[in-house]
Motif scaffolding. Structure first.
Motif: not given
Lengths: 204, 287, 244, 287
Positions: C147-163
């Motif tokens: 649950y915790r890492m879900l949000f961390v990874l999703r943010q990382a994923w979104d930032e990766g896609v943006t970059a």
């Protein structure tokens, strides 16, 4: 889908999944005694699998289904670990996205966290033993694991709702036929993505 | 001075309903060094993402070369080719295992042929001083080196405008000086550079123009020296006036330094001080 | 994630999870007991109204969350209504209409019961409930971390896609696939790094091999549970009356 | 002054063969505010991880209360109870999604009963100013708030020594001031605080003692004022002398300020300047 299966089927599939779950937990527990740090690893891996399962792949448009990520997990951590990890992913899908469902959790665990990973893992081992290239083996493992999941789901639905004329067989043909529209492209996408991920990881 | 990029009365509302920008206007003069100054959460990143077309204004418009920007597919490709954006965290923008592979990501997406890509990658790595690291694994690099790989990845697309989000964060003083020198070289080659920072001293020292943001608003824009003197504006944005300016003013008031334009950095101020004659006073005799 | 946001903002956030879970469970059992379409529809309506009026879940959120499962439901029910006739040609057949109708209504009722729970109870509260129900510790640990890492990874994923988008990584079909593969591969490697970092951070805080957290206290739990049991009992009584 | 923790001639070699520390000695005086100063990659994090028992010296030893530390299970539990470590990146150290749950992790590991844990969690959240956020989700917090949750998670274990890895990184000036004030309050309560930083001005302004690192070596330790004056040592470690010190020295040399101990920050220096009478000089008449 929440509540779709009749109670007897819902409870029956939960009962069928239970021994696999116990075995998966036992097996993971054993490996954790030797490598306690794998607890965190599986937790983070579960989050990653959930993330992949919520991902929309570029080729699939307008589908209500997603890649499962358990094929990749089975190749990396073995099928036993995928039972508890798959369970967590499916429970979270039910609770956070209203995908799948709590009453259908047993049936979904059976198809997605037991059948899928075992098929993926078995196919990968078999094809590797035949000396197939890694990319092709990974692709087929992930793709066929995904298809096995969807065939199992269709069987579960057919068994619960047999056709009044043709029985389970016809009903299976109907469910499998309809869901093939979304599931076959997804299985191919999942296979492709898994190959890309495994190849990218191999470079690190 | 013609503006290569301009935001005109831009509002941005995020999908969750929070306001990212409110009535923000800002023009980037071509070939100049721009500092985007503001506290955390002031909206600096949101502005950068608008300038690169990653976000679209909810209201207002983006102008490229003075023309309203067309958010079609071709327009976006052209915008991102001409305007490169370097994000704050290197870990979030490096995807490949190897340095040169990562740097080639952008040029390959531009559809350039292999030979050109190879040339551009080499030139970009040269520019950031990592020529010898082309074949190294990204995860073996230091933080500062990773940051430079990120910049190389954007430079390899040969943008006219380079946007950098908090490029100095996490760098120590020598690495900051090195990066500032790199950006100066780029600006000297005619690249328009805009970097965001919450460090008013750095902005005053480095930038030609400063744009101040606070709470999603673009509060003020102007040449660095002129803007830094607007104490009220800076305070309203939660910023002190630059230290070099304040010190200079106090020293001028007390007759220590002659009146005149303030030096842009405390280093220059120190130089000015050191140029003054040393006074002998009673206290020193006892030492 | 819409459900997540709604749960944290819910008016029933402070109600004991036990009470809310009990009510949802009663709703599910009632849906399984009830036979007639009218009663099933009434149960579904009662459960939905409890969430909409009682917990003040915004209608827009409720519908947005319910839409994807409803689409699946529609597709599945339509599948039941086609089949080969005696002549071997596939056509509409009403033979399964009663089954399909009842299944759809039962499905709706159970969905409403579940939505009532998850739209008012953030997942950590549910995990605490599972802890009290003696869920195996390993599963709980996986859930907490997931649950915790879900949000961390999703943010990382979104930032990766943006970059990647900033460097034109998604300008076409082929580019998109290549970028996705690179990003997913890099994130998969991060799984190991992040796990190692968490392990170290846990050890620094005296980690003994299990992730233990103090559950939130619900001072009014007893009273709320009694109310939930009464309301749930009412649903069950209606359903039982319908069956027998 | 007794040292609560001490590294004595510690070497550390990482599994991949790279040297993390070389012959590093450093003693932490009880109840003082320590700044661990060094460039990126100098070995600051490695030192912090030794002080908390996460890493073991390859050679040399760790002393706790002047006794050689015993790396047995019981010893490690005690060390981690007494010495809390806050890592740099909040996303890599928060496991639980709810604030108060995460903060309760450490105290529960100490084997405390629920009532005590609840008290400590409340007190720790109070200390970092997050009392009202106890039941919020960690992923809904800002970066600065997450950082404070990390600190609360360690404070709830009521450590005697608090280690913080680059706590100021990524915070803007007001948030930095707030955090410094929190650390001062803890120090005033007798907690020994050690923080790593690459900002010599901050270290000089805040710390009682400064420990300088360069390339895995512990170059120098001493009271802030004394150490900051050792220009050669600082330069060898790639650091400038603190600006307040340099400016003060120049101003004293030129008779502007009276000789005496240098102020610890440029703010204090400005105050001293402002206390001087304003001179009227011809230049001003024209204004």
């Amino acid at each position: 889908m929440e509540g779709f299966l009749p109670p007897a089927h819902a409870l029956g599939w939960a009962a069928a999944s239970l021994p696999f779950m116990a075995w998966g937990l036992h097996s993971v527990g054993q490996s954790l005694r030797a490598h306690p740090e794998r607890r965190m690893l599986l937790g983070v891996a579960a989050a990653f699998a959930f993330l992949l399962s919520a991902l929309k792949l570029p080729s699939v448009t307008g589908s209500c289904s997603h890649p499962t990520g358990v094929g990749l997990g089975a190749l990396l951590f073995g099928p036993a670990a995928m039972v508890p990890v798959g369970f967590v992913v499916l429970l979270f899908q039910a609770l956070l996205l209203a995908h799948g469902g709590v009453t259908t959790l047993g049936a979904n665990v059976f198809s997605m966290a037991i059948v899928g990973p075992f098929v993926s893992y078995g196919i990968f081992r078999m094809l590797s033993a035949f000396g197939l290239s890694r990319s092709l083996a990974v692709f087929l493992a992930a793709c066929l694991g995904d298809l096995a999941t969807y065939v199992t789901t269709s069987l579960q639905l057919a068994w619960a709702f047999p056709d009044p004329v043709g029985g389970i067989q016809v009903s299976f043909a109907k469910f499998a036929g309809i869901f093939a529209l979304t599931q076959v492209p997804i299985a191919i996408s999942e296979g492709l993505l898994t190959v890309l991920v495994v190849n990218a990881m191999a470079r690190f | 001075m013609s503006a290569v990029l301009e935001l005109r009365a831009v509002d941005h509302v995020y999908p969750d309903g929070s306001a990212g920008l409110r009535d923000c206007s800002m023009a980037l003069g071509r070939g100049r060094r721009h500092g985007l100054l503001g506290a955390n959460g002031a909206g600096k990143t949101t502005v950068l993402q608008h300038l690169n077309g990653l976000l679209r204004p909810t209201a207002g418009q983006l102008l490229l070369d003075g023309q309203a920007f067309d958010y079609g597919r071709a327009g976006l490709v052209e915008l991102r080719r001409r305007v490169g954006l370097v994000f704050q965290n290197p870990e979030r923008q490096l995807f490949s295992a190897q340095v040169e592979e990562d740097v080639s990501f952008g040029p390959l997406n531009l559809g350039l042929d292999d030979a050109t890509v190879r040339e551009r990658v080499a030139a970009a790595l040269d520019a950031v001083g990592l020529r010898g690291h082309a074949r190294r694994a990204v995860h073996h690099l230091s933080f500062g080196q990773k940051k430079r790989v990120c910049i190389a990845g954007v430079l390899a697309m040969e943008p006219e405008v380079l946007l950098l989000d908090e490029p100095m964060a996490g760098l120590d003083a020598p690495m900051q000086a090195e990066l500032a020198a790199l950006l100066d070289r780029l600006a000297a080659r005619g690249v328009t550079v805009l970097l965001s920072t919450h460090d008013v001293d750095f902005a005053f020292r480095w930038a030609d123009d400063i744009h101040v943001m606070a709470a999603g608003r673009c509060v003020a824009s102007g040449p660095a020296a002129q803007l830094a003197a607007q104490t009220e504006v800076l305070r309203a944005a939660g910023q002190h006036p630059p230290l070099a300016l304040t010190l200079h003013a106090e020293l001028v008031k007390r007759g220590v330094l002659p009146p005149g334009p303030a030096p842009r950095s405390t280093d220059l101020l120190l130089e000015a001080l050191r140029a003054l004659p040393v006074l002998e006073y009673p206290g020193e005799i006892n030492v | 994630m819409l459900i997540e946001t709604a749960a944290y903002a819910s008016r029933w956030r402070g109600v004991a999870p036990t009470a809310k879970a009990l009510f949802a469970l009663a709703g599910i059992l009632a849906a399984w007991l009830a036979q007639s379409p009218a009663v099933l529809a009434a149960l579904a309506a009662a459960l939905a109204l409890a969430a909409l009026l009682g917990a003040r879940v915004p209608l827009r959120t409720y519908l947005a969350v319910a839409m994807p499962p409803l689409g699946f439901l529609l597709l599945s029910c339509l599948t039941m209504l086609v089949g080969p006739g005696p002549d071997g040609v596939w056509h509409w057949s009403a033979a399964l209409l009663p089954t399909a109708g009842r299944t759809a209504l039962r499905s709706l009722t159970i969905l409403a019961a579940l939505l009532g729970l998850v739209l008012t109870t953030p997942l950590p509260d549910l995990l605490n409930l599972l802890r009290r129900l003696r869920t195996p510790e390993l599963l709980l640990d996986l859930m907490v971390l997931c649950y915790r890492m879900l949000f961390v990874l999703r943010q990382a994923w979104d930032e990766g896609v943006t970059a990647q988008s900033a460097r034109l990584g998604y300008r076409g079909w082929r580019h998109a696939w290549r970028s996705l593969g690179l990003l997913a591969g890099q994130m998969a490697v991060q799984v190991w790094q992040r796990a190692a970092a968490l392990q170290m951070a846990a050890e620094a805080r005296g980690y003994q091999g299990t992730l233990r957290f103090l559950p939130a206290a619900y001072p009014q739990a007893r009273r709320q549970t009694v109310w939930a049991a009464l309301a749930g009992g009412l649903l069950l009584a209606v359903a039982a009356g319908d069956r027998w």
